[in-house]
Design a protein around this motif. Structure first.
Motif, PDB file in Angstrom:
ATOM      1  N   ARG A  47       0.833  -1.214   0.000  1.00  0.00           N
ATOM      2  CA  ARG A  47       0.000   0.000   0.000  1.00  0.00           C
ATOM      3  C   ARG A  47       0.865   1.260   0.000  1.00  0.00           C
ATOM      4  NH1 ARG A  47      -5.172   0.449  -0.997  1.00  0.00           N
ATOM      5  NH2 ARG A  47      -5.222   2.121   0.507  1.00  0.00           N
ATOM      6  N   ARG A  48       1.952   1.249   0.767  1.00  0.00           N
ATOM      7  CA  ARG A  48       2.851   2.418   0.791  1.00  0.00           C
ATOM      8  C   ARG A  48       3.457   2.649  -0.587  1.00  0.00           C
ATOM      9  NH1 ARG A  48       4.167   0.467   5.752  1.00  0.00           N
ATOM     10  NH2 ARG A  48       6.002  -0.636   4.994  1.00  0.00           N
ATOM     11  N   GLN A  49       3.847   1.573  -1.266  1.00  0.00           N
ATOM     12  CA  GLN A  49       4.411   1.706  -2.610  1.00  0.00           C
ATOM     13  C   GLN A  49       3.397   2.333  -3.551  1.00  0.00           C
ATOM     14  OE1 GLN A  49       5.600  -2.181  -3.854  1.00  0.00           O
ATOM     15  NE2 GLN A  49       7.450  -2.191  -2.614  1.00  0.00           N
ATOM     16  N   GLN A  50       2.146   1.933  -3.439  1.00  0.00           N
ATOM     17  CA  GLN A  50       1.103   2.452  -4.319  1.00  0.00           C
ATOM     18  C   GLN A  50       0.823   3.921  -4.041  1.00  0.00           C
ATOM     19  OE1 GLN A  50      -2.136  -0.247  -3.636  1.00  0.00           O
ATOM     20  NE2 GLN A  50      -1.422  -1.684  -5.169  1.00  0.00           N
ATOM     21  N   THR A  51       0.827   4.330  -2.790  1.00  0.00           N
ATOM     22  CA  THR A  51       0.502   5.721  -2.469  1.00  0.00           C
ATOM     23  C   THR A  51       1.682   6.644  -2.751  1.00  0.00           C
ATOM     24  OG1 THR A  51       1.081   5.400  -0.140  1.00  0.00           O
ATOM     25  CG2 THR A  51      -1.228   5.141  -0.744  1.00  0.00           C
ATOM     26  N   ASP A  52       2.912   6.103  -2.791  1.00  0.00           N
ATOM     27  CA  ASP A  52       4.081   6.923  -3.106  1.00  0.00           C
ATOM     28  C   ASP A  52       4.217   7.184  -4.600  1.00  0.00           C
ATOM     29  OD1 ASP A  52       4.708   7.009  -0.454  1.00  0.00           O
ATOM     30  OD2 ASP A  52       6.284   5.488  -0.550  1.00  0.00           O
ATOM     31  N   ASP A  53       3.521   6.431  -5.409  1.00  0.00           N
ATOM     32  CA  ASP A  53       3.617   6.545  -6.863  1.00  0.00           C
ATOM     33  C   ASP A  53       2.481   7.436  -7.361  1.00  0.00           C
ATOM     34  OD1 ASP A  53       3.955   6.280  -9.566  1.00  0.00           O
ATOM     35  OD2 ASP A  53       3.797   4.103  -9.593  1.00  0.00           O
ATOM     36  N   HIS A  54       2.821   8.631  -7.809  1.00  0.00           N
ATOM     37  CA  HIS A  54       1.808   9.585  -8.251  1.00  0.00           C
ATOM     38  C   HIS A  54       1.748   9.731  -9.765  1.00  0.00           C
ATOM     39  CE1 HIS A  54       1.078  10.756  -4.133  1.00  0.00           C
ATOM     40  NE2 HIS A  54       2.379  10.840  -3.964  1.00  0.00           N
ATOM     41  N   ARG A  55       2.323   8.750 -10.482  1.00  0.00           N
ATOM     42  CA  ARG A  55       2.281   8.813 -11.940  1.00  0.00           C
ATOM     43  C   ARG A  55       0.853   8.653 -12.435  1.00  0.00           C
ATOM     44  NH1 ARG A  55       6.468   4.238 -13.365  1.00  0.00           N
ATOM     45  NH2 ARG A  55       5.296   3.320 -11.681  1.00  0.00           N
ATOM     46  N   GLN A  56       0.570   9.308 -13.549  1.00  0.00           N
ATOM     47  CA  GLN A  56      -0.734   9.201 -14.176  1.00  0.00           C
ATOM     48  C   GLN A  56      -0.531   9.075 -15.682  1.00  0.00           C
ATOM     49  OE1 GLN A  56      -2.966  12.654 -13.085  1.00  0.00           O
ATOM     50  NE2 GLN A  56      -3.315  11.959 -11.004  1.00  0.00           N
ATOM     51  N   ALA A  57      -1.498   8.494 -16.337  1.00  0.00           N
ATOM     52  CA  ALA A  57      -1.444   8.356 -17.790  1.00  0.00           C
ATOM     53  C   ALA A  57      -2.625   9.100 -18.403  1.00  0.00           C
ATOM     54  CB  ALA A  57      -1.506   6.882 -18.184  1.00  0.00           C
ATOM     55  N   PHE A  58      -2.378   9.732 -19.544  1.00  0.00           N
ATOM     56  CA  PHE A  58      -3.413  10.486 -20.248  1.00  0.00           C
ATOM     57  C   PHE A  58      -3.340  10.169 -21.732  1.00  0.00           C
ATOM     58  CE2 PHE A  58      -1.792  13.276 -16.820  1.00  0.00           C
ATOM     59  CZ  PHE A  58      -2.926  13.354 -16.041  1.00  0.00           C
ATOM     60  N   THR A  59      -4.427  10.405 -22.417  1.00  0.00           N
ATOM     61  CA  THR A  59      -4.416  10.410 -23.873  1.00  0.00           C
ATOM     62  C   THR A  59      -4.463  11.870 -24.301  1.00  0.00           C
ATOM     63  OG1 THR A  59      -6.821  10.392 -24.117  1.00  0.00           O
ATOM     64  CG2 THR A  59      -5.720   8.244 -23.917  1.00  0.00           C
ATOM     65  N   LEU A  60      -4.294  12.120 -25.577  1.00  0.00           N
ATOM     66  CA  LEU A  60      -4.380  13.503 -26.052  1.00  0.00           C
ATOM     67  C   LEU A  60      -5.768  14.092 -25.788  1.00  0.00           C
ATOM     68  CD1 LEU A  60      -2.423  13.276 -29.421  1.00  0.00           C
ATOM     69  CD2 LEU A  60      -1.672  14.293 -27.258  1.00  0.00           C
ATOM     70  N   ASP A  61      -6.782  13.239 -25.749  1.00  0.00           N
ATOM     71  CA  ASP A  61      -8.146  13.720 -25.493  1.00  0.00           C
ATOM     72  C   ASP A  61      -8.410  14.009 -24.025  1.00  0.00           C
ATOM     73  OD1 ASP A  61      -8.768  13.438 -28.194  1.00  0.00           O
ATOM     74  OD2 ASP A  61      -9.468  11.371 -27.929  1.00  0.00           O
ATOM     75  N   THR A  62      -7.653  13.379 -23.118  1.00  0.00           N
ATOM     76  CA  THR A  62      -7.952  13.519 -21.694  1.00  0.00           C
ATOM     77  C   THR A  62      -6.909  14.286 -20.903  1.00  0.00           C
ATOM     78  OG1 THR A  62      -6.873  11.412 -21.131  1.00  0.00           O
ATOM     79  CG2 THR A  62      -9.239  11.339 -21.701  1.00  0.00           C
ATOM     80  N   ILE A  63      -5.829  14.714 -21.551  1.00  0.00           N
ATOM     81  CA  ILE A  63      -4.751  15.385 -20.827  1.00  0.00           C
ATOM     82  C   ILE A  63      -5.240  16.731 -20.270  1.00  0.00           C
ATOM     83  CG2 ILE A  63      -3.773  16.505 -22.872  1.00  0.00           C
ATOM     84  CD1 ILE A  63      -0.992  15.888 -21.659  1.00  0.00           C
ATOM     85  N   PRO A  64      -5.011  16.985 -18.985  1.00  0.00           N
ATOM     86  CA  PRO A  64      -5.407  18.269 -18.404  1.00  0.00           C
ATOM     87  C   PRO A  64      -4.608  19.419 -19.028  1.00  0.00           C
ATOM     88  CG  PRO A  64      -4.963  16.647 -16.683  1.00  0.00           C
ATOM     89  CD  PRO A  64      -4.495  16.070 -17.978  1.00  0.00           C
ATOM     90  N   ASP A  65      -5.210  20.587 -19.083  1.00  0.00           N
ATOM     91  CA  ASP A  65      -4.569  21.753 -19.705  1.00  0.00           C
ATOM     92  C   ASP A  65      -3.230  22.080 -19.062  1.00  0.00           C
ATOM     93  OD1 ASP A  65      -6.621  22.050 -21.526  1.00  0.00           O
ATOM     94  OD2 ASP A  65      -7.697  23.536 -20.307  1.00  0.00           O
ATOM     95  N   ASP A  66      -3.140  22.012 -17.719  1.00  0.00           N
ATOM     96  CA  ASP A  66      -1.886  22.378 -17.062  1.00  0.00           C
ATOM     97  C   ASP A  66      -0.762  21.399 -17.415  1.00  0.00           C
ATOM     98  OD1 ASP A  66      -3.266  20.424 -15.516  1.00  0.00           O
ATOM     99  OD2 ASP A  66      -2.090  20.943 -13.734  1.00  0.00           O
ATOM    100  N   VAL A  67      -1.076  20.126 -17.593  1.00  0.00           N
ATOM    101  CA  VAL A  67      -0.067  19.145 -17.986  1.00  0.00           C
ATOM    102  C   VAL A  67       0.344  19.390 -19.435  1.00  0.00           C
ATOM    103  CG1 VAL A  67       0.409  16.687 -18.308  1.00  0.00           C
ATOM    104  CG2 VAL A  67      -0.894  17.443 -16.308  1.00  0.00           C
TER     105      VAL A  67
END
Length: 86
Positions: A47-67
C-alpha cells in the motif's frame, strides 16, 4: 510464490497462514489463481508503494490543460537549447 488450493485453505489453514507469514501465497480454485494471502506487513508495504507513486497516464483527449501546457513549455525549452548547439 507458493500455491495452495481453496481445499488446502479449508483443510490446512495453519500451514497456509504460516507460509503466508513468510511471503505472499496464491490461493487457487480450479487450477487458476484467485486470491493472494499475505502478512499485514507485506500488505502495508504494498500500500505504501502504491501511495508513493503519483504517476498518471493520459491520452491527447484527456490530458489536463496544465499538464499539456507544461509539456509544450518543456518542448519549447528543448527546441531553444537544441538550436544553440546547431
Amino acid at each position: 510464490m507458493r500455491h495452495f488450493t481453496t481445499a488446502d485453505l479449508n483443510k490446512h489453514i495453519g500451514d497456509v497462514t504460516d507460509a503466508a507469514r513468510r511471503s505472499p501465497v496464491f490461493i487457487t480454485h480450479h487450477r487458476k489463481p484467485r486470491f493472494v494471502l499475505m502478512s499485514i506487513d507485506d500488505y502495508n508495504a504494498l500500500r505504501r508503494q502504491q501511495t508513493d507513486d503519483h504517476r498518471q497516464a493520459f491520452t491527447l483527449d484527456t490530458i489536463p490543460d496544465d499538464v499539456a501546457d507544461g509539456l509544450i513549455a518543456l518542448a519549447d525549452q528543448y527546441d531553444r537549447e537544441d538550436g544553440k548547439d546547431g
